[in-house]
Enzyme design. Structure first.
Site, PDB file in Angstrom:
ATOM      1  N   GLY A   1     -22.228   2.194 -15.271  1.00  0.00           N
ATOM      2  CA  GLY A   1     -21.413   0.970 -15.192  1.00  0.00           C
ATOM      3  C   GLY A   1     -21.121   0.640 -13.748  1.00  0.00           C
TER       4      GLY A   1
ATOM      5  CB  SER B   1     -22.965   7.096 -13.973  1.00  0.00           C
ATOM      6  OG  SER B   1     -22.688   8.286 -13.258  1.00  0.00           O
TER       7      SER B   1
ATOM      8  CG  ASP C   1     -14.763  -3.369 -20.413  1.00  0.00           C
ATOM      9  OD1 ASP C   1     -15.342  -2.570 -19.662  1.00  0.00           O
ATOM     10  OD2 ASP C   1     -15.288  -4.439 -20.813  1.00  0.00           O
TER      11      ASP C   1
HETATM   12  C1  LIG Z   1     -18.221   1.987 -18.153  1.00  0.00           C
HETATM   13  C2  LIG Z   1     -19.117   2.595 -17.204  1.00  0.00           C
HETATM   14  S1  LIG Z   1     -19.671   4.192 -17.656  1.00  0.00           S
HETATM   15  O1  LIG Z   1     -20.882   4.386 -16.909  1.00  0.00           O
HETATM   16  O2  LIG Z   1     -18.611   5.116 -17.422  1.00  0.00           O
HETATM   17  N1  LIG Z   1     -20.096   4.310 -19.241  1.00  0.00           N
HETATM   18  C3  LIG Z   1     -21.087   3.544 -19.925  1.00  0.00           C
HETATM   19  C4  LIG Z   1     -20.428   4.022 -21.221  1.00  0.00           C
HETATM   20  C5  LIG Z   1     -20.110   2.912 -22.185  1.00  0.00           C
HETATM   21  C6  LIG Z   1     -19.369   3.461 -23.357  1.00  0.00           C
HETATM   22  N2  LIG Z   1     -18.805   3.871 -24.191  1.00  0.00           N
HETATM   23  N3  LIG Z   1     -21.179   5.123 -21.845  1.00  0.00           N
HETATM   24  C7  LIG Z   1     -20.670   6.138 -22.567  1.00  0.00           C
HETATM   25  C8  LIG Z   1     -21.754   6.874 -23.002  1.00  0.00           C
HETATM   26  C9  LIG Z   1     -21.766   8.037 -23.895  1.00  0.00           C
HETATM   27  N4  LIG Z   1     -22.928   8.242 -24.554  1.00  0.00           N
HETATM   28  C10 LIG Z   1     -22.995   9.246 -25.466  1.00  0.00           C
HETATM   29  N5  LIG Z   1     -24.166   9.435 -26.159  1.00  0.00           N
HETATM   30  C11 LIG Z   1     -25.382   8.791 -26.023  1.00  0.00           C
HETATM   31  C12 LIG Z   1     -26.430   9.230 -26.830  1.00  0.00           C
HETATM   32  C13 LIG Z   1     -27.697   8.645 -26.732  1.00  0.00           C
HETATM   33  C14 LIG Z   1     -27.924   7.626 -25.812  1.00  0.00           C
HETATM   34  C15 LIG Z   1     -29.272   7.025 -25.666  1.00  0.00           C
HETATM   35  O3  LIG Z   1     -30.124   7.105 -26.503  1.00  0.00           O
HETATM   36  O4  LIG Z   1     -29.429   6.387 -24.471  1.00  0.00           O
HETATM   37  C16 LIG Z   1     -30.724   5.905 -24.058  1.00  0.00           C
HETATM   38  C17 LIG Z   1     -30.538   5.544 -22.608  1.00  0.00           C
HETATM   39  C18 LIG Z   1     -31.038   4.660 -24.896  1.00  0.00           C
HETATM   40  C19 LIG Z   1     -31.776   6.987 -24.217  1.00  0.00           C
HETATM   41  C20 LIG Z   1     -26.871   7.163 -25.011  1.00  0.00           C
HETATM   42  C21 LIG Z   1     -25.603   7.740 -25.123  1.00  0.00           C
HETATM   43  N6  LIG Z   1     -21.968  10.069 -25.758  1.00  0.00           N
HETATM   44  C22 LIG Z   1     -20.801   9.881 -25.091  1.00  0.00           C
HETATM   45  N7  LIG Z   1     -19.620  10.550 -25.193  1.00  0.00           N
HETATM   46  C23 LIG Z   1     -18.722   9.990 -24.320  1.00  0.00           C
HETATM   47  C24 LIG Z   1     -19.322   8.932 -23.631  1.00  0.00           C
HETATM   48  C25 LIG Z   1     -20.638   8.862 -24.132  1.00  0.00           C
HETATM   49  C26 LIG Z   1     -22.906   6.226 -22.525  1.00  0.00           C
HETATM   50  N8  LIG Z   1     -22.523   5.159 -21.801  1.00  0.00           N
HETATM   51  C27 LIG Z   1     -19.248   4.473 -20.394  1.00  0.00           C
END
Ligand SMILES: CCS(=O)(=O)N1CC(CC#N)(n2cc(-c3nc(Nc4ccc(C(=O)OC(C)(C)C)cc4)nc4[nH]ccc34)cn2)C1
Length: 297
Positions: free
Chosen positions: A25, A29, A143
């Site tokens: 974000g 990240s 948000d």
């Molecule tokens: C706000 C700026 S930020 O950068 O701080 N940020 C972005 C944010 C937005 C929200 N919510 N975020 C949280 C997670 C997140 N993801 C997960 N699992 C997964 C599992 C699979 C995948 C996946 O397949 O992804 C690809 C790229 C498609 C292969 C992605 C995530 N588990 C979590 N547990 C706690 C947080 C968290 C990811 N992005 C918070």
């Protein structure tokens, strides 16, 4: 709570093994890591949030974010696991449970062929429950959008990020924000656009936009930014906010998503009432969705 006892509040950086990037974000990240103190790959998978640039101000905001998440215990809010301070305490990291199915926006795009309106309403009701709980503790999220919702499984979603969340002062029902940052203006209520005023009623407005995202399956071509920019034409950032405000004050709203039931669009429109006090509360919404959900299943 029990989880606090089971999980160490402090994670040692040397045992956090980076696996992959999960999200990115403006200021933060999130990475997938394995916390593996035994060094034999039997440790748990965790999601680790860190700051992009750790300026003192951002670090203070981040510490506040970790304290907010640590205090929240709800089935529809991502679970806090602990924090990891590295040696200099310069860069703090927030350790959370890892949700295997990623963010709701991508999930909607990738699974739209078998996600029916009843299921979308189930997700909406779960987010409502999480927001009801948040509001009871006098937090304003600021948000709310499908990009900040995580998918536990096809029947369970959770609010996944509290990076912009604020706690309401005891004597006021709203919060005035001064930093502009990269604001998600297409999810913003008129009072937030005009005077940077945020409240539980402005969260309701954003929830209405989240409902719209749900029923358009997170489709980029009909996303809130695409729709509003189409309505506005081009213009620089300052004009953008004023143009947006002008549209909203004139009563322009996102149009009904194709195939979306009139009653659901009615709920979105109620969330988009100009007057904050006229908007429903999250418990009002939850009840109204409960009635519809039983009818559509
Ligand atoms: C706000 C700026 S930020 O950068 O701080 N940020 C972005 C944010 C937005 C929200 N919510 N975020 C949280 C997670 C997140 N993801 C997960 N699992 C997964 C599992 C699979 C995948 C996946 O397949 O992804 C690809 C790229 C498609 C292969 C992605 C995530 N588990 C979590 N547990 C706690 C947080 C968290 C990811 N992005 C918070």
């Amino acid at each position: 709570s029990l989880t606090d006892l089971l999980y160490p509040p402090f994670y040692e950086e040397r045992h956090l093994k980076y696996i992959s990037a999960l999200g990115k974000g403006n200021f933060g990240s999130v990475d997938l890591c394995r916390y593996d103190p035994l060094g034999d790959n039997t440790g748990d998978l965790v999601a680790v949030k860190k700051l992009q640039q750790n300026t003192a101000e951002h670090l203070q905001d981040f510490e506040r974010e970790t304290e907010i998440l640590r205090a929240l215990h709800n089935d529809f809010i991502v679970q806090y696991r602990g924090v990891c301070y590295n040696t200099g305490r310069k860069n703090l990291r927030l350790i959370m449970e890892y949700l295997p199915n990623g963010c709701l926006r991508e999930y909607l795009q990738n699974h739209r062929d078998h996600l029916y309106q009843g299921k979308l309403l189930l997700y909406a009701r779960q987010i409502c429950k999480g927001m009801q709980y948040l509001g009871e503790k006098r937090y304003v999220h600021r948000d709310l959008a499908t990009r900040n919702i995580l998918v536990e499984n096809s029947n369970h979603v959770k609010i996944g990020d509290f990076g912009l969340a604020k706690i309401l002062p005891q004597d006021k029902e709203y919060y005035v924000v001064h930093e502009r940052g990269e604001s998600p203006i297409f999810w913003y209520a008129p009072e937030s656009l005009a005077d940077s005023i945020f409240s539980r009623q402005s969260d309701i407005w954003s929830f209405g936009v989240l409902l719209y995202e749900l029923f358009t399956y997170g489709e980029k071509s009909s996303s809130p930014p695409s729709e509003f920019l189409r309505l506005m034409g081009s213009g620089n950032q300052l004009q953008l906010v004023n143009q947006m405000l002008d549209l909203l004050m004139k009563g322009v709203r996102l149009t009904v998503p194709p195939g979306c039931h009139a009653e659901v669009y009615g709920l979105m429109m109620q969330c988009w009432a100009l007057q904050p006090a006229v908007r429903p509360t999250f418990s009002d919404l939850e009840q109204r969705m409960e009635t519809h959900e039983s009818r559509w299943g």
